[in-house]
Design a protein around this motif. Structure first.
Motif, PDB file in Angstrom:
ATOM      1  N   ALA A  22       0.900  -1.240   0.093  1.00 49.47           N
ATOM      2  CA  ALA A  22      -0.144   0.025  -0.016  1.00 49.47           C
ATOM      3  C   ALA A  22       0.832   1.351  -0.061  1.00 49.47           C
ATOM      4  N   PHE A  23       1.973   1.237   0.548  1.00 46.81           N
ATOM      5  CA  PHE A  23       2.890   2.535   0.751  1.00 46.81           C
ATOM      6  C   PHE A  23       3.375   3.104  -0.578  1.00 46.81           C
ATOM      7  N   LEU A  24       3.076   2.199  -1.911  1.00 41.18           N
ATOM      8  CA  LEU A  24       3.649   2.505  -3.062  1.00 41.18           C
ATOM      9  C   LEU A  24       2.333   3.051  -3.856  1.00 41.18           C
ATOM     10  N   ASN A  25       1.163   3.251  -3.088  1.00 37.29           N
ATOM     11  CA  ASN A  25       0.084   3.792  -3.963  1.00 37.29           C
ATOM     12  C   ASN A  25      -0.147   5.330  -3.523  1.00 37.29           C
ATOM     13  N   PHE A  26       0.475   5.898  -3.151  1.00 39.83           N
ATOM     14  CA  PHE A  26       0.524   7.509  -2.837  1.00 39.83           C
ATOM     15  C   PHE A  26       1.010   8.554  -3.634  1.00 39.83           C
ATOM     16  N   GLN A  27       1.183   8.232  -4.994  1.00 41.52           N
ATOM     17  CA  GLN A  27       1.776   9.060  -6.051  1.00 41.52           C
ATOM     18  C   GLN A  27       2.907   9.759  -5.375  1.00 41.52           C
ATOM     19  N   GLU A  28       2.917  11.100  -5.773  1.00 42.16           N
ATOM     20  CA  GLU A  28       3.989  11.870  -5.302  1.00 42.16           C
ATOM     21  C   GLU A  28       4.252  12.341  -3.951  1.00 42.16           C
ATOM     22  N   HIS A  29       3.087  11.867  -3.083  1.00 48.00           N
ATOM     23  CA  HIS A  29       3.079  12.172  -1.710  1.00 48.00           C
ATOM     24  C   HIS A  29       4.112  11.161  -0.753  1.00 48.00           C
ATOM     25  N   HIS A  30       4.244  11.917   0.506  1.00 45.39           N
ATOM     26  CA  HIS A  30       5.184  11.076   1.203  1.00 45.39           C
ATOM     27  C   HIS A  30       4.479  10.151   2.283  1.00 45.39           C
ATOM     28  N   VAL A  31       5.093   9.143   2.445  1.00 46.25           N
ATOM     29  CA  VAL A  31       4.402   8.109   3.455  1.00 46.25           C
ATOM     30  C   VAL A  31       5.223   7.916   4.616  1.00 46.25           C
ATOM     31  N   VAL A  32       4.639   7.912   5.916  1.00 42.20           N
ATOM     32  CA  VAL A  32       5.294   7.650   7.015  1.00 42.20           C
ATOM     33  C   VAL A  32       4.870   6.320   7.782  1.00 42.20           C
ATOM     34  N   ILE A  33       5.539   5.523   8.257  1.00 45.28           N
ATOM     35  CA  ILE A  33       5.354   4.405   8.866  1.00 45.28           C
ATOM     36  C   ILE A  33       5.875   4.716  10.575  1.00 45.28           C
ATOM     37  N   PRO A  34       5.087   4.662  11.550  1.00 39.83           N
ATOM     38  CA  PRO A  34       5.459   4.684  12.921  1.00 39.83           C
ATOM     39  C   PRO A  34       6.148   3.479  13.356  1.00 39.83           C
ATOM     40  N   MET A  35       7.221   3.573  14.100  1.00 37.89           N
ATOM     41  CA  MET A  35       7.585   2.443  14.579  1.00 37.89           C
ATOM     42  C   MET A  35       6.946   1.394  15.220  1.00 37.89           C
ATOM     43  N   VAL A  36       6.121   1.596  15.841  1.00 38.55           N
ATOM     44  CA  VAL A  36       4.955   0.965  16.470  1.00 38.55           C
ATOM     45  C   VAL A  36       4.340   0.111  15.256  1.00 38.55           C
ATOM     46  N   ALA A  65      12.469  -1.237   0.136  1.00 40.21           N
ATOM     47  CA  ALA A  65      12.432   0.172  -0.076  1.00 40.21           C
ATOM     48  C   ALA A  65      13.555   1.017   0.505  1.00 40.21           C
ATOM     49  N   LEU A  66      13.829   0.424   1.913  1.00 44.24           N
ATOM     50  CA  LEU A  66      14.786   1.530   2.638  1.00 44.24           C
ATOM     51  C   LEU A  66      16.289   0.673   2.822  1.00 44.24           C
ATOM     52  N   LYS A  67      16.532  -0.194   1.997  1.00 39.38           N
ATOM     53  CA  LYS A  67      17.726  -0.869   2.074  1.00 39.38           C
ATOM     54  C   LYS A  67      18.998   0.198   1.789  1.00 39.38           C
ATOM     55  N   ASP A  68      19.889  -0.084   2.139  1.00 38.10           N
ATOM     56  CA  ASP A  68      21.128   0.991   1.938  1.00 38.10           C
ATOM     57  C   ASP A  68      20.795   2.387   2.531  1.00 38.10           C
ATOM     58  N   ALA A  69      19.798   2.672   2.922  1.00 34.76           N
ATOM     59  CA  ALA A  69      19.650   4.227   3.610  1.00 34.76           C
ATOM     60  C   ALA A  69      20.160   4.193   4.892  1.00 34.76           C
ATOM     61  N   SER A  81      10.807   6.309  -5.595  1.00 37.12           N
ATOM     62  CA  SER A  81      11.176   6.005  -7.087  1.00 37.12           C
ATOM     63  C   SER A  81      12.432   5.152  -7.209  1.00 37.12           C
ATOM     64  N   ARG A  82      12.955   4.720  -6.181  1.00 36.23           N
ATOM     65  CA  ARG A  82      14.141   3.692  -6.470  1.00 36.23           C
ATOM     66  C   ARG A  82      13.450   2.364  -6.282  1.00 36.23           C
ATOM     67  N   GLU A  86       6.228  -2.020 -10.968  1.00 36.46           N
ATOM     68  CA  GLU A  86       5.153  -1.372 -11.369  1.00 36.46           C
ATOM     69  C   GLU A  86       4.446  -0.590 -10.502  1.00 36.46           C
ATOM     70  N   HIS A  87       4.851   0.732 -10.136  1.00 34.59           N
ATOM     71  CA  HIS A  87       4.122   1.673  -9.445  1.00 34.59           C
ATOM     72  C   HIS A  87       4.466   2.961  -9.887  1.00 34.59           C
ATOM     73  N   HIS A  88       3.687   3.901  -9.281  1.00 37.57           N
ATOM     74  CA  HIS A  88       3.800   5.454  -9.642  1.00 37.57           C
ATOM     75  C   HIS A  88       4.259   6.349  -8.617  1.00 37.57           C
ATOM     76  N   ALA A  89       4.920   5.503  -7.489  1.00 41.11           N
ATOM     77  CA  ALA A  89       5.190   6.291  -6.400  1.00 41.11           C
ATOM     78  C   ALA A  89       6.557   7.500  -6.734  1.00 41.11           C
ATOM     79  N   GLU A  90       6.245   8.313  -6.436  1.00 41.39           N
ATOM     80  CA  GLU A  90       7.465   9.525  -6.568  1.00 41.39           C
ATOM     81  C   GLU A  90       7.807  10.223  -5.358  1.00 41.39           C
ATOM     82  N   GLY A  91       7.107   9.825  -4.274  1.00 40.26           N
ATOM     83  CA  GLY A  91       7.204  10.610  -2.862  1.00 40.26           C
ATOM     84  C   GLY A  91       8.157   9.911  -2.038  1.00 40.26           C
ATOM     85  N   THR A  92       8.225   9.981  -0.793  1.00 36.40           N
ATOM     86  CA  THR A  92       9.068   9.330   0.095  1.00 36.40           C
ATOM     87  C   THR A  92       8.770   8.456   1.104  1.00 36.40           C
TER      88      THR A  92
END
Length: 461
Positions: A22-36, A65-69, A81-82, A86-92
């Motif tokens: 689901a985190f790839l379905n928010f186009q150019e917007h930013h996605v935040v996942i709480p640690m909990v 998505a977060l590897k090497d960061a 975007s990295r 097949e997705h259109h996610a351009e945010g973070t």
């Protein structure tokens, strides 16, 4: 011209269980996942539950998505975007360290995980002004709590919602007011083998789909759409009386809707049939009788696989005694009830049921059986599909291999899963997705035929 405000979508755990990517379905917007949320996914991934697989898929996708960061980049946001695929996610994508929240500054008690997620949204509202912070959760009560606590924007996850009003869900048939022949006017008819085909103007229909049935109020006409273009629609004349004369394992249709369902179920060209409708409309009985007819009488398939989903099955099945089939029996009583109805007049019903169970090779399987398998030469009866998500149904549909027919049935008025409703149910999703697929047909079984009591309850309760 002012640039639009940035949007941050804070995801609850149930969103990633509902759709792991689901985190790839928010186009150019930013996605935040709480640690909990990561903690909850970790707690779920090893449980003996159907959702444990979804938790593992979500964890692996987030790791990809977060590897090497670096830790600093993960807190600030890593470009989506990295991520390959097949997705259109351009945010973070970022992780919010909610463990750093202080109880003295919190609106709610931080001992509850939901409250930590809500407080994380409030912290983002303060720190990211004037950006929009949207908390996304499928938990209705959590949405209410969040609004009460001061979160300005709270939403359900609707990316996989294809319609806005359940009244617009495809029924699988088009019913003309009055007489079809009076409405149609000019028509060109031709014979194609044993079939009679009618070509009628396209503008007679508001919309039209492949394998959609066409009937009229006078009960004189019944046909099916076999082709269409911008100018005309080609209908295969099925004959109202012929359809009402259909029979499968001794079961005859009680109304035209059941007749359409039987026609679709017995049609060898259809790989999937979707039956929707109220309790008591005959979905399970028709599906089972057609399956028995095609296996025992016609020899078209080798076995019947029966499966379903219930909210409690994932937690309870492991504690029931016996084999997998014995464990599944309490949740598949609708099938055994239907078998009893089909053989209630036999001299020895118990002997008949045992014979049919072996002859048709009827197998009761849990949904976990479907994962990683390729099912061949079988009729798969998927009951109570309204309780499945779109991703769960995709998993099941993609398991069907050569010479397999899938019958999906469900009642959107009886959803037992807390996070689903009639609009977000996987059953609604596949009805819309497959309404124009040449290898499937949908039939909404109008009317309750179980009893006058059941019909009154369906209409008035």
């Amino acid at each position: 011209m002012a640039e639009p405000l940035a949007k941050y979508y804070l995801l609850d755990t149930n969103i990633l269980l509902h759709e792991p990517l689901a985190f790839l379905n928010f186009q150019e917007h930013h996605v935040v996942i709480p640690m909990v949320v990561l903690e909850e996914l970790d707690a779920i991934k090893d449980r003996q539950k159907d959702v444990s697989r979804d938790a593992r898929v979500a964890i692996r996708a987030l790791e990809e998505a977060l590897k090497d960061a670096t830790p600093e980049q993960i807190l600030d946001g890593v470009a989506l975007s990295r991520v390959q695929g097949e997705h259109h996610a351009e945010g973070t994508l970022s992780i919010f360290p909610d463990y750093q929240l202080s109880q003295s500054d919190a609106v709610l008690s931080l001992t509850e995980n939901d409250n930590r997620i809500i407080q994380a949204a409030l912290e983002l509202q303060r720190n990211k002004k004037p950006a929009k912070i949207i908390l996304v959760t499928k938990d209705i009560n959590m949405r209410l709590k969040a609004k009460g606590a001061g979160v300005k924007q709270v939403e359900d996850y609707r990316t996989d919602q294809l319609i806005d009003d359940i009244r617009y869900l495809s029924k699988g048939f088009y019913e003309f007011e009055g007489s079809f022949w009076e409405k149609v006017g000019a028509v060109t008819s031709e014979q194609s083998g044993r079939d009679t085909l009618h070509k009628v103007p396209r503008n007679l229909f508001e919309q039209v789909f492949q394998n959609e049935y066409v009937i009229d109020e006078t009960h004189e006409f019944a046909a099916k759409v076999v082709a269409y273009d911008d100018q005309q629609v080609t209908l295969q004349d099925l004959g109202y009386e012929r359809m009402m004369g259909y029979s499968a394992w001794g079961v005859h249709p009680k109304n035209i809707y059941q007749a359409m369902a039987l026609q679709a179920l017995l049609d060898p060209s259809l790989d999937m049939v979707i039956l929707t409708g109220p309790a008591g409309s005959g979905k399970t009985l028709l599906a089972l009788s057609a399956a028995l007819e095609m296996i025992i009488e016609q020899g078209r398939y080798e076995k019947i696989i029966v499966t379903r989903n219930t909210p409690e099955i994932a937690e309870s099945i492991g504690f029931l005694p016996g084999t997998e089939e014995e464990k599944m029996a309490p949740w598949l009583a609708a099938i055994t009830d239907s078998l009893e109805v089909l053989h209630k007049n036999d001299e020895s019903m118990e002997s008949s049921l045992n014979y049919i169970m072996k002859k048709a090779n009827i197998q009761f399987k849990s949904l976990n059986f479907m994962r990683g398998r390729s099912i061949q030469n079988a009729v798969v009866l998927l009951d109570e599909a309204q309780n499945l998500t779109a991703s769960q149904l995709k998993t099941i549909i993609t398991r069907c291999g050569t010479n397999t027919k899938l019958v999906v049935s469900g009642n959107l008025a009886q959803i037992d899963t807390y996070y689903l409703n009639a609009l977000t149910s996987g059953l609604t999703y596949i009805v819309e997705r497959f309404k124009d697929y040449p290898g499937s047909a949908t039939v909404n079984l109008n009317g309750v035929v179980r009893s006058s009591l059941a019909q009154y309850a369906e209409e008035n309760l």
